[in-house]
Scaffold this motif. Structure first.
Motif, PDB file in Angstrom:
ATOM      1  N   ALA A  72      14.150  -8.168  -3.361  1.00  0.00           N
ATOM      2  CA  ALA A  72      13.673  -8.576  -4.694  1.00  0.00           C
ATOM      3  C   ALA A  72      12.352  -9.338  -4.622  1.00  0.00           C
ATOM      4  CB  ALA A  72      14.724  -9.434  -5.381  1.00  0.00           C
ATOM      5  N   ARG A  73      12.005  -9.856  -3.446  1.00  0.00           N
ATOM      6  CA  ARG A  73      10.750 -10.613  -3.326  1.00  0.00           C
ATOM      7  C   ARG A  73       9.531  -9.703  -3.307  1.00  0.00           C
ATOM      8  NH1 ARG A  73      12.411 -13.722   2.075  1.00  0.00           N
ATOM      9  NH2 ARG A  73      13.155 -11.608   2.438  1.00  0.00           N
ATOM     10  N   VAL A  74       9.765  -8.407  -3.029  1.00  0.00           N
ATOM     11  CA  VAL A  74       8.633  -7.495  -2.846  1.00  0.00           C
ATOM     12  C   VAL A  74       8.245  -6.797  -4.153  1.00  0.00           C
ATOM     13  CG1 VAL A  74       7.825  -5.423  -1.670  1.00  0.00           C
ATOM     14  CG2 VAL A  74       9.231  -7.091  -0.449  1.00  0.00           C
ATOM     15  N   HIS A  75       6.976  -6.920  -4.533  1.00  0.00           N
ATOM     16  CA  HIS A  75       6.425  -6.179  -5.661  1.00  0.00           C
ATOM     17  C   HIS A  75       5.261  -5.363  -5.141  1.00  0.00           C
ATOM     18  CE1 HIS A  75       8.714  -8.705  -8.380  1.00  0.00           C
ATOM     19  NE2 HIS A  75       8.384  -9.695  -7.562  1.00  0.00           N
ATOM     20  N   TYR A  76       4.944  -4.291  -5.831  1.00  0.00           N
ATOM     21  CA  TYR A  76       3.767  -3.546  -5.391  1.00  0.00           C
ATOM     22  C   TYR A  76       3.009  -2.967  -6.576  1.00  0.00           C
ATOM     23  CZ  TYR A  76       6.486   0.710  -6.113  1.00  0.00           C
ATOM     24  OH  TYR A  76       7.219   1.710  -6.674  1.00  0.00           O
ATOM     25  N   LEU A  77       1.722  -2.758  -6.364  1.00  0.00           N
ATOM     26  CA  LEU A  77       0.873  -2.043  -7.311  1.00  0.00           C
ATOM     27  C   LEU A  77       0.312  -0.880  -6.542  1.00  0.00           C
ATOM     28  CD1 LEU A  77      -1.430  -5.052  -8.230  1.00  0.00           C
ATOM     29  CD2 LEU A  77       0.641  -4.400  -9.416  1.00  0.00           C
ATOM     30  N   SER A  78       0.190   0.258  -7.184  1.00  0.00           N
ATOM     31  CA  SER A  78      -0.412   1.377  -6.473  1.00  0.00           C
ATOM     32  C   SER A  78      -1.573   1.910  -7.310  1.00  0.00           C
ATOM     33  CB  SER A  78       0.633   2.458  -6.241  1.00  0.00           C
ATOM     34  OG  SER A  78       0.035   3.534  -5.581  1.00  0.00           O
ATOM     35  N   PHE A  79      -2.750   1.974  -6.699  1.00  0.00           N
ATOM     36  CA  PHE A  79      -3.947   2.443  -7.410  1.00  0.00           C
ATOM     37  C   PHE A  79      -3.977   3.964  -7.487  1.00  0.00           C
ATOM     38  CE2 PHE A  79      -6.834  -1.405  -6.198  1.00  0.00           C
ATOM     39  CZ  PHE A  79      -6.069  -2.210  -7.020  1.00  0.00           C
ATOM     40  N   SER A  80      -4.705   4.462  -8.492  1.00  0.00           N
ATOM     41  CA  SER A  80      -4.806   5.913  -8.678  1.00  0.00           C
ATOM     42  C   SER A  80      -5.693   6.553  -7.610  1.00  0.00           C
ATOM     43  CB  SER A  80      -5.379   6.201 -10.058  1.00  0.00           C
ATOM     44  OG  SER A  80      -6.644   5.576 -10.178  1.00  0.00           O
ATOM     45  N   ARG A  81      -6.555   5.737  -6.968  1.00  0.00           N
ATOM     46  CA  ARG A  81      -7.374   6.209  -5.860  1.00  0.00           C
ATOM     47  C   ARG A  81      -7.796   4.992  -5.046  1.00  0.00           C
ATOM     48  NH1 ARG A  81     -12.651   4.641  -6.771  1.00  0.00           N
ATOM     49  NH2 ARG A  81     -13.321   4.523  -8.936  1.00  0.00           N
ATOM     50  N   ILE A 139      -7.529   0.916 -11.307  1.00  0.00           N
ATOM     51  CA  ILE A 139      -6.606   1.611 -12.207  1.00  0.00           C
ATOM     52  C   ILE A 139      -5.256   1.743 -11.509  1.00  0.00           C
ATOM     53  CG2 ILE A 139      -6.114   3.800 -13.381  1.00  0.00           C
ATOM     54  CD1 ILE A 139      -9.158   4.098 -13.742  1.00  0.00           C
ATOM     55  N   ILE A 140      -4.228   1.241 -12.174  1.00  0.00           N
ATOM     56  CA  ILE A 140      -2.896   1.258 -11.565  1.00  0.00           C
ATOM     57  C   ILE A 140      -2.147   2.520 -11.978  1.00  0.00           C
ATOM     58  CG2 ILE A 140      -0.648   0.119 -11.560  1.00  0.00           C
ATOM     59  CD1 ILE A 140      -2.060  -2.515 -11.759  1.00  0.00           C
ATOM     60  N   LYS A 141      -1.539   3.166 -10.990  1.00  0.00           N
ATOM     61  CA  LYS A 141      -0.786   4.382 -11.253  1.00  0.00           C
ATOM     62  C   LYS A 141       0.707   4.056 -11.341  1.00  0.00           C
ATOM     63  CE  LYS A 141      -0.248   7.145  -7.810  1.00  0.00           C
ATOM     64  NZ  LYS A 141      -0.568   8.001  -6.660  1.00  0.00           N
ATOM     65  N   GLU A 142       1.097   3.100 -10.533  1.00  0.00           N
ATOM     66  CA  GLU A 142       2.519   2.778 -10.435  1.00  0.00           C
ATOM     67  C   GLU A 142       2.674   1.325 -10.031  1.00  0.00           C
ATOM     68  OE1 GLU A 142       4.570   5.545  -7.841  1.00  0.00           O
ATOM     69  OE2 GLU A 142       6.054   4.007  -7.334  1.00  0.00           O
ATOM     70  N   GLU A 143       3.649   0.632 -10.606  1.00  0.00           N
ATOM     71  CA  GLU A 143       3.864  -0.747 -10.150  1.00  0.00           C
ATOM     72  C   GLU A 143       5.319  -1.160 -10.305  1.00  0.00           C
ATOM     73  OE1 GLU A 143       2.285  -4.078 -12.600  1.00  0.00           O
ATOM     74  OE2 GLU A 143       1.588  -2.493 -13.948  1.00  0.00           O
ATOM     75  N   LYS A 144       5.687  -2.152  -9.538  1.00  0.00           N
ATOM     76  CA  LYS A 144       7.062  -2.663  -9.652  1.00  0.00           C
ATOM     77  C   LYS A 144       7.099  -4.123  -9.223  1.00  0.00           C
ATOM     78  CE  LYS A 144      11.791  -1.965  -8.395  1.00  0.00           C
ATOM     79  NZ  LYS A 144      12.161  -2.889  -7.342  1.00  0.00           N
TER      80      LYS A 144
END
Ligand code: UDP
Ligand code: MG
Length: 311
Positions: free
Chosen positions: A64-73, A306-311
């Protein structure tokens, strides 16, 4: 209970990410036991083309401590830092590379530097440049000396991005929402009470560096353009100097002609002078052009990432 958020930019780091996760969670557990402080890990996948994102998804589903953002490129480390910082919630915020060149074990000392000694930020620099090609060290030293002379960026030679900061400092960094980002300069420019700790350079645990000499060189030019207008002043001064020189030369030629007549000579030297002045003019136009280009990009107000996916 206070929380430390750790921002980790990751670009194609599948080899090293599991090692990093293991080490940072070990330190997090130790610090929780010793200082009663929580951790939040914000990984920023900077458009990786390997299994980095899959690893992050897995890690965040298990922890639960881990979050992430994933860029579109791939937007670059600067954009990743900005995005990561703006998604943190902790009272204290750390910034570190995924490759274990920033040893998580130092976090405890850094945390104590803030809560016990009252600094706003504890940052790290490497004590030596051992293991680096000499030519690169030479240029790096020149760069630091130059930028500190011509700007208010106040960059410490050998400073790493690895640091732990109070929330106020993070807010100050985020308030500088410029498109052309040069974090090393931004960190120094905002001021605050920074305590430096130095450590021996550590080799990358696995994977490969993303920096070539050429990329570093261009990055240093970015830094200069972002934090100083001295090159423009130099261009103006050169202009004045050459006007003066031309005037002196004119007087010399005038007097010489009056005294000795006008034997036409000096064609080769004339060509040299024309080429030289032409070169200087192009250089100055180029310098002005660099600033105009940055202004152009800045006025477009494009998003930094630009973020494609995040949690
Ligand atoms: N990085 C990134 N985007 C990029 C290049 C690098 O997020 O376009 C990250 C990389 O994953 C690592 C950190 O920035 O966590 C430092 O990169 P690297 O280790 O290649 O640089 P070095 O330590 O050699 O300066
Ligand atoms: Mg590295």
């Amino acid at each position: 209970m206070s929380t430390i958020s750790i921002v980790v930019p990751c670009y194609n780091e599948q080899e090293v990410l599991p090692l990093f996760y293991k080490e940072i969670t070990r330190v997090a557990d130790e610090m929780k036991a010793a200082h009663d402080v929580d951790f939040e890990l914000v990984f920023v996948d900077d458009g990786s083309r390997d299994g980095t994102l899959a690893l992050l998804r897995q890690m965040s589903s298990e922890d639960a401590r881990v979050h992430y953002l994933s860029f579109s490129r791939n937007f670059g480390k600067e954009a990743a830092i900005y995005a990561g910082l703006s998604h943190t919630t902790g009272e204290y915020v750390g910034l570190m590379d995924a490759d274990l060149q920033d040893p998580p074990a130092l976090l405890e000392e850094m945390y104590l530097g803030i809560v016990r000694d009252g600094h706003d930020c504890v940052a790290t620099c490497r004590s030596t440049r051992k293991g680096e090609p000499p030519i690169r060290s030479f240029f790096a030293r020149c760069f630091y000396r130059l930028i500190n002379k011509i700007s208010k960026a106040n960059i410490v030679d050998g400073a790493r991005d690895f640091r732990l900061m109070k929330r106020v400092m993070v807010d100050a960094i985020l308030s500088m929402a410029e498109y052309n980002r040069f974090s090393k300069g931004i960190f120094g420019w905002i001021g605050f009470d920074i305590h430096w700790i130095s450590y021996e350079n550590v080799e990358r645990a696995a994977g490969q560096t993303k920096w070539s000499f050429w990329k570093l060189f261009l990055y240093s030019l970015e830094g200069i353009v972002a934090f100083s207008t001295a090159p423009l002043a130099i261009a103006s001064i050169m202009g004045i100097f050459f006007c003066f020189l031309a005037f002196v030369f004119l007087c010399v030629v005038f007097v010489k002609t009056l005294l000795f007549g006008d034997p036409v000579a000096g064609y080769p030297s004339l060509i040299c002078v024309i080429l030289f002045i032409g070169g200087i003019q192009l250089l100055c136009t180029g310098i002005a052009g660099q600033y105009i280009a940055k202004m152009y990009l800045e006025t477009k107000k494009r998003p930094i990432y630009i973020i494609k996916e995040e949690k």
